[in-house]
Design an enzyme around this catalytic site. Structure first.
Site, PDB file in Angstrom:
ATOM      1  N   THR A  85     -14.539  26.466 -10.752  1.00 28.06           N
ATOM      2  CA  THR A  85     -14.349  26.749  -9.323  1.00 28.06           C
ATOM      3  C   THR A  85     -13.656  28.089  -9.094  1.00 28.06           C
ATOM      4  O   THR A  85     -14.077  28.896  -8.248  1.00 28.06           O
ATOM      5  CB  THR A  85     -13.461  25.641  -8.701  1.00 28.06           C
ATOM      6  OG1 THR A  85     -13.789  24.389  -9.292  1.00 28.06           O
ATOM      7  CG2 THR A  85     -13.604  25.598  -7.200  1.00 28.06           C
ATOM      8  N   HIS A 143     -14.748  19.799  -3.334  1.00 30.37           N
ATOM      9  CA  HIS A 143     -15.194  19.017  -4.487  1.00 30.37           C
ATOM     10  C   HIS A 143     -15.984  17.791  -4.018  1.00 30.37           C
ATOM     11  O   HIS A 143     -16.308  16.913  -4.821  1.00 30.37           O
ATOM     12  CB  HIS A 143     -14.003  18.501  -5.296  1.00 30.37           C
ATOM     13  CG  HIS A 143     -13.262  19.559  -6.068  1.00 30.37           C
ATOM     14  ND1 HIS A 143     -13.885  20.559  -6.762  1.00 30.37           N
ATOM     15  CD2 HIS A 143     -11.920  19.737  -6.278  1.00 30.37           C
ATOM     16  CE1 HIS A 143     -12.971  21.323  -7.362  1.00 30.37           C
ATOM     17  NE2 HIS A 143     -11.779  20.845  -7.080  1.00 30.37           N
ATOM     18  N   ARG A 183     -20.892  22.394 -14.726  1.00 27.70           N
ATOM     19  CA  ARG A 183     -20.490  22.721 -16.104  1.00 27.70           C
ATOM     20  C   ARG A 183     -20.798  21.520 -16.983  1.00 27.70           C
ATOM     21  O   ARG A 183     -20.742  20.372 -16.505  1.00 27.70           O
ATOM     22  CB  ARG A 183     -18.984  23.013 -16.116  1.00 27.70           C
ATOM     23  CG  ARG A 183     -18.478  23.522 -17.436  1.00 27.70           C
ATOM     24  CD  ARG A 183     -16.980  23.793 -17.374  1.00 27.70           C
ATOM     25  NE  ARG A 183     -16.555  24.565 -18.525  1.00 27.70           N
ATOM     26  CZ  ARG A 183     -15.295  24.792 -18.842  1.00 27.70           C
ATOM     27  NH1 ARG A 183     -14.321  24.326 -18.081  1.00 27.70           N
ATOM     28  NH2 ARG A 183     -14.984  25.495 -19.910  1.00 27.70           N
TER      29      ARG A 183
HETATM   30  P1  A3P Z   1     -11.010  25.543 -19.578  1.00 28.35           P
HETATM   31  O1  A3P Z   1      -9.956  24.523 -19.307  1.00 28.35           O
HETATM   32  O2  A3P Z   1     -12.136  24.998 -20.399  1.00 28.35           O
HETATM   33  O3  A3P Z   1     -10.483  26.802 -20.134  1.00 28.35           O
HETATM   34  P2  A3P Z   1     -11.664  25.095 -12.128  1.00 28.35           P
HETATM   35  O4  A3P Z   1     -11.540  26.503 -11.682  1.00 28.35           O
HETATM   36  O5  A3P Z   1     -12.848  24.387 -11.547  1.00 28.35           O
HETATM   37  O6  A3P Z   1     -10.393  24.366 -11.985  1.00 28.35           O
HETATM   38  O7  A3P Z   1     -12.037  25.160 -13.681  1.00 28.35           O
HETATM   39  C1  A3P Z   1     -11.115  25.641 -14.603  1.00 28.35           C
HETATM   40  C2  A3P Z   1     -11.868  26.052 -15.854  1.00 28.35           C
HETATM   41  O8  A3P Z   1     -12.516  27.319 -15.634  1.00 28.35           O
HETATM   42  C3  A3P Z   1     -10.917  26.269 -17.013  1.00 28.35           C
HETATM   43  O9  A3P Z   1     -11.682  25.937 -18.177  1.00 28.35           O
HETATM   44  C4  A3P Z   1     -10.626  27.746 -16.888  1.00 28.35           C
HETATM   45  O10 A3P Z   1     -10.111  28.333 -18.058  1.00 28.35           O
HETATM   46  C5  A3P Z   1     -11.994  28.285 -16.533  1.00 28.35           C
HETATM   47  N1  A3P Z   1     -11.938  29.591 -15.874  1.00 28.35           N
HETATM   48  C6  A3P Z   1     -11.027  30.041 -14.991  1.00 28.35           C
HETATM   49  N2  A3P Z   1     -11.284  31.298 -14.631  1.00 28.35           N
HETATM   50  C7  A3P Z   1     -12.383  31.684 -15.312  1.00 28.35           C
HETATM   51  C8  A3P Z   1     -13.118  32.900 -15.378  1.00 28.35           C
HETATM   52  N3  A3P Z   1     -12.763  33.975 -14.676  1.00 28.35           N
HETATM   53  N4  A3P Z   1     -14.192  32.930 -16.185  1.00 28.35           N
HETATM   54  C9  A3P Z   1     -14.563  31.868 -16.914  1.00 28.35           C
HETATM   55  N5  A3P Z   1     -13.896  30.685 -16.899  1.00 28.35           N
HETATM   56  C10 A3P Z   1     -12.812  30.596 -16.114  1.00 28.35           C
END
Ligand code: A3P
Length: 304
Positions: free
Chosen positions: A51, A114, A136
């Site tokens: 997100t 969500h 994902r």
């Molecule tokens: P991981 O815990 O596998 O590292 P959300 O934003 O929906 O809460 O999801 C968080 C997930 O997206 C985390 O995964 C986080 O590290 C990853 N994430 C956050 N920023 C990101 C970016 N700029 N590029 C790729 N993944 C990213």
């Protein structure tokens, strides 16, 4: 209810999905009162599907004329992506006795949620606003969620065991779960309404961000010109929104966002990788996920 528990069954089932009591008011208020504009963009995900990344990318794309991605005062350098693209039900509509005034937000307004498709406000379905769904793979989503839940837990709550969380997740019991039904509902919507709902995969975005960000921009009506491509605007956006860049910014490394369960901004950046699940799931767990995924997605055209 332990309102910081995102996985354990201190959740309510509503319209076939599990929701935290903490955000239930927001869900109902949003369903009842949110009035989108045709120019609005709604970003939708299962929690931990990327997100934060999607918010950054879409914000940077649609605002690139007023905020060139390489500018020193770009809002993403000093604001957490979640503050530039607020959540409808978790945040804006979740205030006690207070409905948000969204009229002063400049167009294009970008919101996120969500909520599963079945619970999206009808006003969203009826308007011309655009919806982007980021999906994902379930294994990485689960591992990311498990880490996140443990970050939000306090000492009294102890650690949520991986096996316990896994079993609940498989049974559909997690925030906004069942995960598979959530994904499927938007996949179907994207097939039925391709101009309204754009379905994007985190893994594809990682593998070929240039192509998929351009596709996103086309879908949203903010296509890049050849000139922009030539001078590297797309690349600048990818760089600005990269995990490396965002996770190292002061604003994302520090601070707490109260409406996100008191979680730290930092908790939204862990590894940002595809396939990190192999470090956590046993082959049996992986097989169980594969089996559920096959069963749930069979015949849908969706493969992961
Ligand atoms: P991981 O815990 O596998 O590292 P959300 O934003 O929906 O809460 O999801 C968080 C997930 O997206 C985390 O995964 C986080 O590290 C990853 N994430 C956050 N920023 C990101 C970016 N700029 N590029 C790729 N993944 C990213």
């Amino acid at each position: 209810p332990k309102d910081k528990d995102w996985v354990l069954p201190h959740l309510y089932q509503y319209q076939g999905f599990w929701h935290s009591p903490k955000y239930f008011r927001g869900l109902l208020a949003c369903q009842q009162h949110f009035q989108p504009l045709d120019t609005d963009i709604i970003l939708i995900t299962n929690p931990k599907s990327g997100t934060t990344w999607l918010k950054a990318l879409v914000y940077a794309c649609v605002n690139r004329v007023i905020y060139p991605p390489n500018s020193e005062n770009h809002p993403l350098l000093t604001n957490v992506p979640h503050d530039l693209v607020p959540f409808l039900e978790l945040e804006l509509y979740n205030e006690l006795n207070h409905l948000p005034d969204l009229s002063s937000i400049a167009s294009p307004r970008i919101f996120s949620t969500h909520l599963p498709y079945v619970s999206l406000p009808n006003s969203v379905k009826d308007s011309q606003c655009k919806v982007v769904y980021l999906c994902r793979n379930p294994k990485d989503t689960f591992v990311s969620l498990w880490h996140f839940c443990n970050k939000l837990r306090n000492e009294n709550q102890g650690t949520l065991l991986l096996e316990e969380a896994f079993d609940l997740f498989c049974r559909g019991v997690c925030i906004n779960g069942p995960y598979w039904d959530h994904v499927l509902s938007y996949w179907k919507a994207s097939l039925e309404l391709p101009r309204k709902v754009c379905f994007v995969k985190y893994e594809e975005l990682q593998e070929n961000p240039f192509v998929h960000v351009k596709r996103l921009a086309d879908f949203l009506g903010y296509s890049f010109t050849l000139e922009e491509e030539k001078i590297g605007v797309v690349d600048e956006i990818l760089k600005l929104c990269s995990f490396e860049n965002l996770s190292n910014l002061e604003v994302n490394r520090t601070g707490i966002l109260s409406h996100r369960g008191g979680g730290e901004n930092q908790a939204f950046f862990r590894q940002g990788k595809v396939g990190d699940w192999v470090k956590y799931l046993t082959p049996e767990m992986s097989d169980r996920f594969d089996q559920i995924t096959r069963q749930k997605f069979e015949g849908s055209g969706l493969d992961s």
